[in-house]
Design an enzyme around this catalytic site. Structure first.
Site, PDB file in Angstrom:
ATOM      1  N   ASP A 130      -8.937   2.562  -3.098  1.00 47.89           N
ATOM      2  CA  ASP A 130     -10.053   3.027  -2.269  1.00 47.89           C
ATOM      3  C   ASP A 130     -11.250   3.445  -3.117  1.00 47.89           C
ATOM      4  O   ASP A 130     -11.576   4.636  -3.253  1.00 47.89           O
ATOM      5  CB  ASP A 130      -9.597   4.198  -1.399  1.00 47.89           C
ATOM      6  CG  ASP A 130      -8.451   3.820  -0.482  1.00 47.89           C
ATOM      7  OD1 ASP A 130      -8.203   2.617  -0.324  1.00 47.89           O
ATOM      8  OD2 ASP A 130      -7.803   4.737   0.067  1.00 47.89           O
ATOM      9  N   GLU A 187       2.822   4.603  -4.298  1.00 52.92           N
ATOM     10  CA  GLU A 187       2.870   5.457  -5.506  1.00 52.92           C
ATOM     11  C   GLU A 187       4.224   6.156  -5.720  1.00 52.92           C
ATOM     12  O   GLU A 187       4.583   6.351  -6.891  1.00 52.92           O
ATOM     13  CB  GLU A 187       1.731   6.483  -5.461  1.00 52.92           C
ATOM     14  CG  GLU A 187       0.352   5.906  -5.635  1.00 52.92           C
ATOM     15  CD  GLU A 187      -0.112   5.100  -4.422  1.00 52.92           C
ATOM     16  OE1 GLU A 187      -0.849   4.117  -4.607  1.00 52.92           O
ATOM     17  OE2 GLU A 187       0.290   5.445  -3.298  1.00 52.92           O
ATOM     18  N   ASP A 203       0.853  -1.187   0.000  1.00 51.08           N
ATOM     19  CA  ASP A 203       0.000   0.000   0.000  1.00 51.08           C
ATOM     20  C   ASP A 203       0.892   1.241   0.000  1.00 51.08           C
ATOM     21  O   ASP A 203       2.093   1.161   0.307  1.00 51.08           O
ATOM     22  CB  ASP A 203      -0.894  -0.029   1.244  1.00 51.08           C
ATOM     23  CG  ASP A 203      -2.093   0.894   1.129  1.00 51.08           C
ATOM     24  OD1 ASP A 203      -2.378   1.379   0.019  1.00 51.08           O
ATOM     25  OD2 ASP A 203      -2.766   1.113   2.151  1.00 51.08           O
TER      26      ASP A 203
END
Length: 786
Positions: free
Chosen positions: A522, A446, A443
């Protein structure tokens, strides 16, 4: 969400926000100051184009064409893929490619063309280069599929990376797909799409773009052929698309158009031409075979940000067991860490985590851990101290370690573009394995650094090793998650060599499939979020990432019982079947939505368990061929324009068509059926395609159709593998492939090929092999005879 959940979430989120608020303001100003010094303004720029052709030098598979102000290297590989690079750019080094690029095709020859241009003719493609640098990709018969106009560059007068633009034309009937994970897809309408992996910072809906995974990979489907085009530059960019229109303006076709603008990097491109299956096969041969998940990872996963203790995990697992609901994995989010610090355990709430993991494993349930790249910047943190000792963290141009903000607070970030850092990070998973975890989800990769304003990532001027070439975050940002997945995958293979790693990541780039899969991130709770979930899975599959799925029920909010059930029913037919939600969201256990939803969810779970051998087969075929599990309806008939425009149903492998319910209150829905005979798997009613048919979709199920002649491996009543064969139409044959999984190791099981045909008044099923035709290796059940 019950009262206890609400109170706990308010306390936790409130304290986190208060603690992080000032840090995120400081981080935003610090990032801006770093870039103000490290990225001087571009100033004056000089524009240029290739100019007229000057000559050419043939070489293996193609050659080099020289223009007045640039040169073009063009090569056709033995697998039919075409590469070209401007300004001397070659195919390597590249983060997308798996190993060395394929050998040139010795039969492809660079030769003069009309009007001073050049051409390369190969078995499956013809490439024509005009005297001013336009490149046409054509079928062997000469039908133009793509025309790239001469590119343009803007070079800073004082030096630095050149921006560039490439405009392209495609057939008027062509449709665009791909570009990574796009919530508006899978078909990409007119508009601009940014190429910069982005954490939106909130639950997203179909209108939000970009998201976590962006790739300069387009799949273009037209009547003449399908082609995939990949511009191999990891820099920030924008793709602007405009679909064509047939008969537009004065009776003439208007071609489709694509404009790609990149802030830097080489202008180099790969193009593959053929059927969708062939194109994805060639793409996988270039960028790597998709990772094969262990069989248990194809079952049902239950996750939540907010499993606050071992007791809570046991309560949820017991709830599944008491209600007879299959469960294969439980995922632990950041709240199981010690103050959100990666590779730690909060022992107050999880005092005996290895014992819990072993207890679950005895029940057939694996434990999966979240892993974030942000490392708490504090002496005494073992990961921070170890990373500091090996100089693992990203630095600013000044030489100072870059600091951002993530869940544990002020954080530093490993530079995964350095092999030494990847090796160090991969070794850290030993701690996770010792805790009993069997899989991992990445997670915040990025990478995300919380920011009160501006971009929520590292400074663009932050320095990266980039395998020794050196560069900054403008080039490294989009491949950061890819390199982190590489580090984990190789570390796990070394630490646990007998088991296939299970890994999926929120972010990534071209080639990420060779390390694992992904999930939606999400996605917002709501009917638009449900529709976006299918778009993401379909679009990613067409970019070569076959294993993905959404947060069933949405990440935020509380879905209605109907919405949850329809999402759950869709998820049961997607590769990654995982319920998940935010700490602030409502519960996602099926029994929380009432007795009726529970019974219908049980049916979906039991059917997923029954279809597990089919998912295992699709996983093995994806690894060997690059074909996604979930395919658009046009997969086998891209020339069918009605199918090209269908986005609310999909093929699961070759044999099943799944038509999820994506709108509230629906108990029937229209389905676009491809050519051939199809059976409703619930009623065995027959439909003949191509046609649009109306099918029943009661709350208890979503429509699933089986192709006549299809062979579907399923789990029989005794737990063994059984062949469910759907009767072929009279006078026709059918068949299918079956890959029995040899376990969760590295053995390559044999592909079993089955043929179904009529013999008199009976349907006969045989297995074809190198030693001839013989009886099937598994029990056979014929359906569709009534």
């Amino acid at each position: 969400m019950d009262g206890r959940d609400l109170v706990r979430s308010v306390r936790v989120v409130g304290s986190m926000r208060a603690a992080q608020g000032l840090r995120t303001v400081r981080a935003a100003w610090r990032r801006m100051r770093t870039d103000a010094v490290g990225l001087p303004p571009r100033g004056a720029e000089r524009a240029r184009v290739p100019g007229p052709v000057q000559g050419a030098e043939p070489g293996p598979g193609g050659g080099v064409i020289r223009f007045a102000r640039s040169e073009l290297r063009i090569t056709v590989a033995v697998n039919g893929a075409v590469f070209w690079g401007w300004d001397g750019a070659g195919p390597e080094p590249s983060y997308a490619l798996a190993g060395r690029c394929p050998e040139p095709d010795p039969r492809a020859v660079l030769e003069p063309d009309t009007d001073g241009g050049w051409r390369v003719v190969a078995e499956r493609v013809k490439v024509v280069v005009s005297r001013h640098g336009a490149i046409e990709v054509c079928t062997p018969g000469g039908v133009m599929l793509r025309r790239d106009l001469p590119p343009r560059w803007w070079e800073p007068v004082g030096g630095g990376p050149a921006r560039w633009m490439q405009r392209s034309e495609v057939a008027a009937d062509a449709r665009f797909f791909g570009l990574g994970g796009r919530a508006t897809g899978p078909r990409l309408r007119d508009g601009a799409y940014r190429l910069w992996n982005t954490d939106p910072g909130r639950a997203f809906s179909p209108g939000d773009d970009p998201l976590y995974i962006t790739m300069p990979v387009q799949l273009v489907v037209a009547d003449a052929a399908t082609h995939l085009v990949f511009h191999d530059s990891s820099w920030d960019g924008t793709v602007t698309l405009r679909e064509g229109e047939e008969g537009a303006g004065s009776g003439h076709d208007r071609t489709g158009r694509c404009e790609l603008r990149m802030d830097g990097g080489p202008l180099r491109c790969w193009v593959m031409v053929g059927t969708p299956a062939r194109v994805l096969h060639v793409w996988a041969s270039l960028t790597g075979a998709p990772a094969l998940p262990p069989a248990w990872a194809l079952g049902h996963h239950h996750a939540r940000w907010g499993f606050g203790s071992e007791q809570e995990v046991r309560r949820i697992v017991a709830g599944y067991g008491e209600r007879g609901l299959p469960l294969d994995a439980v995922h632990l989010d950041i709240d199981h860490y010690d103050e959100h610090q990666v590779f730690t355990v909060g022992h107050e709430r999880f005092p005996k985590l290895p014992a819990l993991a072993e207890e679950l494993r005895r029940q057939g349930i694996r434990l999966v851990s979240i892993v974030d790249p942000g490392v708490k910047a504090a002496a005494g943190n073992a990961v921070f101290d170890g990373g500091t000792a090996v100089d693992a963290f990203v630095r600013a141009p000044s030489g100072q370690v870059v600091r951002g903000v993530s869940w544990p607070g002020e954080s530093v970030y490993p530079d995964f573009t350095h092999a030494r850092v990847r090796k160090w990070w991969g070794g850290l998973y030993e701690e996770r394995l010792a805790q009993g975890f069997a899989g991992f989800w990445h997670d915040m990769d990025e990478p995300t650094s919380f920011s009160a304003f501006g971009e929520s990532t590292l400074p663009r001027s932050a320095r990266h090793f980039l395998e020794g070439r050196g560069g900054d975050h403008r080039e490294a940002h989009n491949v950061y998650a890819l390199c982190m997945a590489d580090a984990a995958h190789e570390g796990l293979r070394e630490l646990s060599p007998q088991e296939r790693p299970f890994l999926f990541s929120r972010s990534g780039w071209a080639g990420m499939q060779r390390y694992g899969g992904t999930w939606s991130g999400d996605v917002a709770t709501g009917w638009p979020g449900l529709r976006a979930s299918l778009s993401l899975v379909l679009g990613l599959g067409l970019c070569g990432v076959p294993y993905s799925g959404p947060d069933v029920g949405g990440f935020d909010g509380s879905p209605s019982p109907e919405l949850f059930l329809r999402w759950f029913q869709l998820g049961a037919y997607l590769p990654l079947f995982r319920t998940h939600a935010s700490l602030r969201a409502g519960r996602r256990e099926p029994w929380e939505f009432g007795a009726e939803v529970l019974e219908h969810a049980r049916v979906a779970l039991v059917e997923r368990r029954r279809l597990l051998p089919y998912f295992v087969t699709l996983a093995h075929l994806a690894r060997r061929t690059g074909a996604p599990y979930v395919r658009p309806l046009w997969w086998g008939a891209p020339e069918d324009r009605a199918l090209r425009d269908c986005e609310d149903a999909f093929l699961l492998g070759d044999s099943l068509l799944v038509a999820p319910v994506l709108d509230p209150g629906a108990d029937r829905r229209a389905v676009q059926v491809p050519r051939g005979r199809w059976y409703d798997t619930a009623t065995e009613r027959v439909y003949e395609g191509p046609a649009q048919v109306l099918v029943d979709a009661p709350l208890s199920r979503i429509p699933v159709l089986a192709r006549a002649g299809g062979v579907v491996p399923v789990r029989g009543a005794d737990g063994g593998l059984e062949l469910e064969v759907w009767a072929p139409a009279r006078g026709r044959t059918g068949g299918g492939l079956v890959v029995p999984d040899a376990g969760d190791g590295w053995d390559e099981p044999e592909i079993e090929r089955y043929v179904a045909r009529w013999s008199g008044r009976r349907v006969v099923v045989t297995r074809d092999g190198e030693d001839g035709v013989r009886e099937p290796s598994h029990p056979v059940r014929i359906r569709g005879l009534g």
